[in-house]
Design an enzyme around this catalytic site. Structure first.
Site, PDB file in Angstrom:
ATOM      1  N   ASP A  35       5.339   6.117  -7.446  1.00 48.96           N
ATOM      2  CA  ASP A  35       5.846   7.663  -7.804  1.00 48.96           C
ATOM      3  C   ASP A  35       6.265   7.116  -9.056  1.00 48.96           C
ATOM      4  O   ASP A  35       6.457   6.162  -9.554  1.00 48.96           O
ATOM      5  CB  ASP A  35       7.042   7.844  -6.883  1.00 48.96           C
ATOM      6  CG  ASP A  35       7.718   9.294  -7.486  1.00 48.96           C
ATOM      7  OD1 ASP A  35       6.868  10.305  -7.754  1.00 48.96           O
ATOM      8  OD2 ASP A  35       8.920   9.214  -7.479  1.00 48.96           O
ATOM      9  N   ASP A  84      10.545   7.158  -3.868  1.00 48.39           N
ATOM     10  CA  ASP A  84      12.102   7.522  -3.887  1.00 48.39           C
ATOM     11  C   ASP A  84      12.444   8.608  -2.852  1.00 48.39           C
ATOM     12  O   ASP A  84      13.347   8.890  -2.743  1.00 48.39           O
ATOM     13  CB  ASP A  84      12.719   7.522  -5.147  1.00 48.39           C
ATOM     14  CG  ASP A  84      12.383   8.846  -5.847  1.00 48.39           C
ATOM     15  OD1 ASP A  84      11.114   9.259  -5.683  1.00 48.39           O
ATOM     16  OD2 ASP A  84      13.144   9.531  -6.500  1.00 48.39           O
ATOM     17  N   ASP A 124       8.892   9.689 -11.481  1.00 48.92           N
ATOM     18  CA  ASP A 124      10.250  10.225 -11.684  1.00 48.92           C
ATOM     19  C   ASP A 124      11.293   9.467 -10.506  1.00 48.92           C
ATOM     20  O   ASP A 124      10.986   9.842  -9.472  1.00 48.92           O
ATOM     21  CB  ASP A 124      10.689  11.782 -11.657  1.00 48.92           C
ATOM     22  CG  ASP A 124       9.771  12.293 -13.176  1.00 48.92           C
ATOM     23  OD1 ASP A 124       9.930  11.751 -14.284  1.00 48.92           O
ATOM     24  OD2 ASP A 124       9.125  13.124 -12.729  1.00 48.92           O
TER      25      ASP A 124
END
Length: 224
Positions: free
Chosen positions: A15, A175, A17
């Site tokens: 991922d 996240d 951001d």
């Protein structure tokens, strides 16, 4: 960092951001410019951090809802204005998380394919990756405006296809619940970071491993 990776994976998909890059300060800056133009109150950076992860449309919908609601028929206008304000500023306040550069470099040196699967729009993702010098190591980047978004596993499948690696030989690192759900749907193990934009306890996401720093990623892959 050792170059003896000692793991079975041919590819690591990240991922963006909240995983590789702390982009919330720049995102919050651009959102609040949009809020000001629409006569809305500013949002705190902490609030914005909890909203990142569902693409620009979802992010802006939540921001407008928190400050009075999306004006009727204005969603596309709000998103376009955010794009205009954000892209020129997308790396002024952002930063790589500790351990990201050396971990990606170690994976690259040992021949592990590296991809990025992000709900951020493609133009924003490409600009951030280029500015932080990650492009030379990353073999595929697929943004959230290219036809499908996490948690749909087809988003991950697009990255894997570009890398020429099957899901059985890859691992997802993210996240959020969208990252975990996409990995599960694709039949891939998943590692989550504890420092990102989960919007809740990262330990509750149900990943196979959780790490506190990207420097811990490679050791965590053993046994997955």
């Amino acid at each position: 960092m050792t170059s003896d990776l000692r793991h079975r994976f041919r590819a690591v998909i990240f991922d963006l951001d909240g995983t590789l890059i702390d982009s919330a300060p720049d995102i919050a800056d651009a959102i609040n410019m949009v809020m000001a133009e629409f006569g809305r109150q500013a949002l705190t950076e902490r609030t914005v951090r909890d909203m990142v992860g569902n693409g620009w449309a979802g992010l802006l919908e939540r921001a407008m809802t928190l400050t009075g609601g999306m004006p009727e028929g204005a969603a596309s206008v709000v998103e376009e204005r955010f794009r205009q304000l954000y892209l020129p500023r997308s790396t002024r306040l952002s930063s790589l998380y500790p351990g990201v550069a050396e971990t990606i470099d170690a994976l690259r040196r040992d021949g592990t394919a590296i991809g990025v699967c992000t709900n951020k729009r493609q133009a924003g993702a490409d600009q951030v990756i280029s500015t932080f010098g990650l492009g030379r190591a990353i073999g595929a980047v697929v943004g959230g405006d290219t036809g499908v978004m996490k948690p749909d596993p087809a988003h991950l499948a697009k990255v894997l296809d570009l890398l020429g690696v099957g899901a059985a030989d890859a691992v997802m690192v993210g996240d959020s619940d969208a990252d975990v759900a996409a990995a599960r749907g694709a039949g891939m193990p998943c590692v989550v970071v504890s420092y990102g934009y989960a919007g809740g306890p990262p330990a509750s996401l149900g990943a196979d491993r959780m790490i506190d720093c990207m420097r811990d990623l490679i050791p965590s892959l053993a046994g997955l």
